[in-house]
Scaffold this motif. Sequence first.
Motif, short mmCIF file in Angstrom:
data_model
loop_
_atom_site.label_atom_id
_atom_site.label_comp_id
_atom_site.label_asym_id
_atom_site.label_seq_id
_atom_site.Cartn_x
_atom_site.Cartn_y
_atom_site.Cartn_z
N ASN A 92 -3.49 17.28 11.17
CA ASN A 92 -2.99 15.96 10.78
C ASN A 92 -2.57 15.18 12.03
O ASN A 92 -1.71 15.65 12.77
CB ASN A 92 -1.80 16.14 9.83
CG ASN A 92 -1.37 14.84 9.18
OD1 ASN A 92 -1.73 13.76 9.65
ND2 ASN A 92 -0.61 14.93 8.11
N PRO B 187 1.18 12.66 1.98
CA PRO B 187 -0.17 12.20 2.32
C PRO B 187 -0.09 10.91 3.12
O PRO B 187 0.84 10.12 2.94
CB PRO B 187 -0.82 11.96 0.96
CG PRO B 187 0.29 11.83 -0.01
CD PRO B 187 1.45 12.61 0.54
N SER C 55 -2.18 8.49 2.92
CA SER C 55 -2.91 7.39 2.28
C SER C 55 -2.01 6.16 2.14
O SER C 55 -0.88 6.25 1.67
CB SER C 55 -3.48 7.80 0.93
OG SER C 55 -2.54 8.57 0.24
N GLY C 56 -2.51 5.04 2.58
CA GLY C 56 -1.78 3.79 2.51
C GLY C 56 -0.88 3.53 3.71
O GLY C 56 -0.40 2.42 3.90
N TYR C 57 -0.64 4.57 4.53
CA TYR C 57 0.29 4.37 5.65
C TYR C 57 -0.32 3.48 6.73
O TYR C 57 0.32 2.59 7.26
CB TYR C 57 0.70 5.72 6.26
CG TYR C 57 1.73 5.57 7.34
CD1 TYR C 57 3.09 5.54 7.04
CD2 TYR C 57 1.36 5.40 8.68
CE1 TYR C 57 4.04 5.37 8.03
CE2 TYR C 57 2.30 5.22 9.67
CZ TYR C 57 3.64 5.21 9.34
OH TYR C 57 4.58 5.02 10.32
N ARG D 14 0.82 -1.22 0.00
CA ARG D 14 0.00 0.00 0.00
C ARG D 14 0.85 1.27 0.00
O ARG D 14 0.51 2.26 -0.60
CB ARG D 14 -0.85 0.08 1.29
CG ARG D 14 -1.98 -0.88 1.44
CD ARG D 14 -2.83 -0.50 2.68
NE ARG D 14 -2.02 -0.12 3.84
CZ ARG D 14 -1.64 -0.97 4.79
NH1 ARG D 14 -1.99 -2.23 4.76
NH2 ARG D 14 -0.92 -0.54 5.81
N PHE D 15 1.92 1.27 0.79
CA PHE D 15 2.61 2.53 1.07
C PHE D 15 4.06 2.56 0.58
O PHE D 15 4.44 3.40 -0.23
CB PHE D 15 2.57 2.82 2.57
CG PHE D 15 3.35 4.05 2.94
CD1 PHE D 15 2.81 5.31 2.72
CD2 PHE D 15 4.63 3.96 3.45
CE1 PHE D 15 3.54 6.46 3.02
CE2 PHE D 15 5.38 5.10 3.74
CZ PHE D 15 4.82 6.34 3.53
N LYS E 171 -10.32 6.51 8.55
CA LYS E 171 -9.72 6.22 7.24
C LYS E 171 -10.04 7.36 6.26
O LYS E 171 -9.15 7.90 5.60
CB LYS E 171 -10.28 4.90 6.72
CG LYS E 171 -9.59 4.35 5.49
CD LYS E 171 -10.16 2.94 5.23
CE LYS E 171 -9.46 2.11 4.20
NZ LYS E 171 -8.92 2.66 3.05
N GLU F 174 -7.23 9.81 4.67
CA GLU F 174 -7.02 9.66 3.22
C GLU F 174 -7.42 10.92 2.45
O GLU F 174 -6.99 11.12 1.34
CB GLU F 174 -7.80 8.45 2.68
CG GLU F 174 -7.51 7.16 3.45
CD GLU F 174 -6.64 6.16 2.72
OE1 GLU F 174 -6.77 6.04 1.51
OE2 GLU F 174 -5.83 5.49 3.39
N HIS F 175 -8.28 11.75 3.06
CA HIS F 175 -8.78 12.91 2.32
C HIS F 175 -8.35 14.24 2.92
O HIS F 175 -8.86 15.28 2.54
CB HIS F 175 -10.31 12.85 2.22
CG HIS F 175 -10.79 11.66 1.44
ND1 HIS F 175 -10.71 11.59 0.06
CD2 HIS F 175 -11.27 10.46 1.84
CE1 HIS F 175 -11.16 10.40 -0.33
NE2 HIS F 175 -11.50 9.69 0.72
N ARG G 253 -1.51 19.06 5.62
CA ARG G 253 -0.63 17.93 5.99
C ARG G 253 0.40 18.31 7.04
O ARG G 253 0.78 17.49 7.84
CB ARG G 253 0.11 17.44 4.75
CG ARG G 253 -0.71 16.53 3.90
CD ARG G 253 0.15 16.05 2.76
NE ARG G 253 -0.65 15.73 1.61
CZ ARG G 253 -0.20 15.78 0.36
NH1 ARG G 253 1.04 16.17 0.12
NH2 ARG G 253 -0.98 15.46 -0.64
#
Length: 305
Positions: free
Chosen positions: A296, A257, A259-261, A74-75, A280, A284-285, A291
């Motif tokens: 965050n 970002p 996302s995937g982390y 994913r990341f 999630k 992700e958004h 950031r």
Amino acid sequence: VVEHFALPEILVCPACHGELASSAAGVSCVDCAASYPVAPEGFLMFTQGERDRSERLDSYARRQEADAPGFFERFLGPRIGLAERILDVGCGGGSIVAVARGQGLEAYGIDLPKAVALWSREGRDPASVFAADATSLPFGDRSFDLVTSFGVIEHIGTVTGQATLRSDYVRARRAFARELLRVVRPGGRILVSCPNKSFPVDLHHGPGDEVSPPRGLRGAISRATGLNVHPTWGRYHLLSHREVRDLFAPAPASALPLSGYFSFDGLRSRGMRALAPVAKAYVEHLPNQMRATAMNPFVLAEIQV
Ligand SMILES: [Zn+2]
């Protein structure tokens, strides 16, 4: 017959960066004569320290082990780019190192001596993971294309490796950043993450990680809700994006970002499972311009070297 440690070429003396030679007793430095033993489990020890394995470390390592292939897919995989030789500083059980090797990368990891029992249990290659201090790495200058360090920087300069800061924590963190920068080649990158100090809730570390549990309002909130609501300024073990950026300056750091982390599969309590889709969607958004801010929950920085 004495078996000598099969010394990977990439290693140097962490004290003087001199050449190492293998001997019956372990490994020693040709230049400064420092010697480093090999643990009974077969792993090279550049630093000494606590060897007892804790249940806490075990359960952390088991989660990491289960999540590592997904985390890579994913990341990390999409962020590898052209990197061929990578280092994971604070590699825990070494699962990311093992997955990266399985993908054909030349991957190495270091962690404290307490990880040795985990490496032994998981059958890690002693030529890939070493017990070493993150502020004194056993690698030469410009050795790696990519260095990763996930959830480690907030434990550098702490009393027991958890949350309580030592008086010299700033110096220790500067040494950590300097070492990571030293072992990356020009044009290479560093990925660093930790929970964001500017975001008032830390889902990764409990208040119990501190030597003296929080009192007053903070203590009351944590007892009532189970949430670690923490100070967002001043002396606290977490770092803000700005603090991470300042440590690695003048090398530029950008906030990536999330996302995937995170994998949201591992949330155990029913309440947390119900929140997972919300959490999630949130991470992700999160808009790009937020950031590096207190909005965050996590600091995820990429430093260009
Ligand atoms: Zn030396």
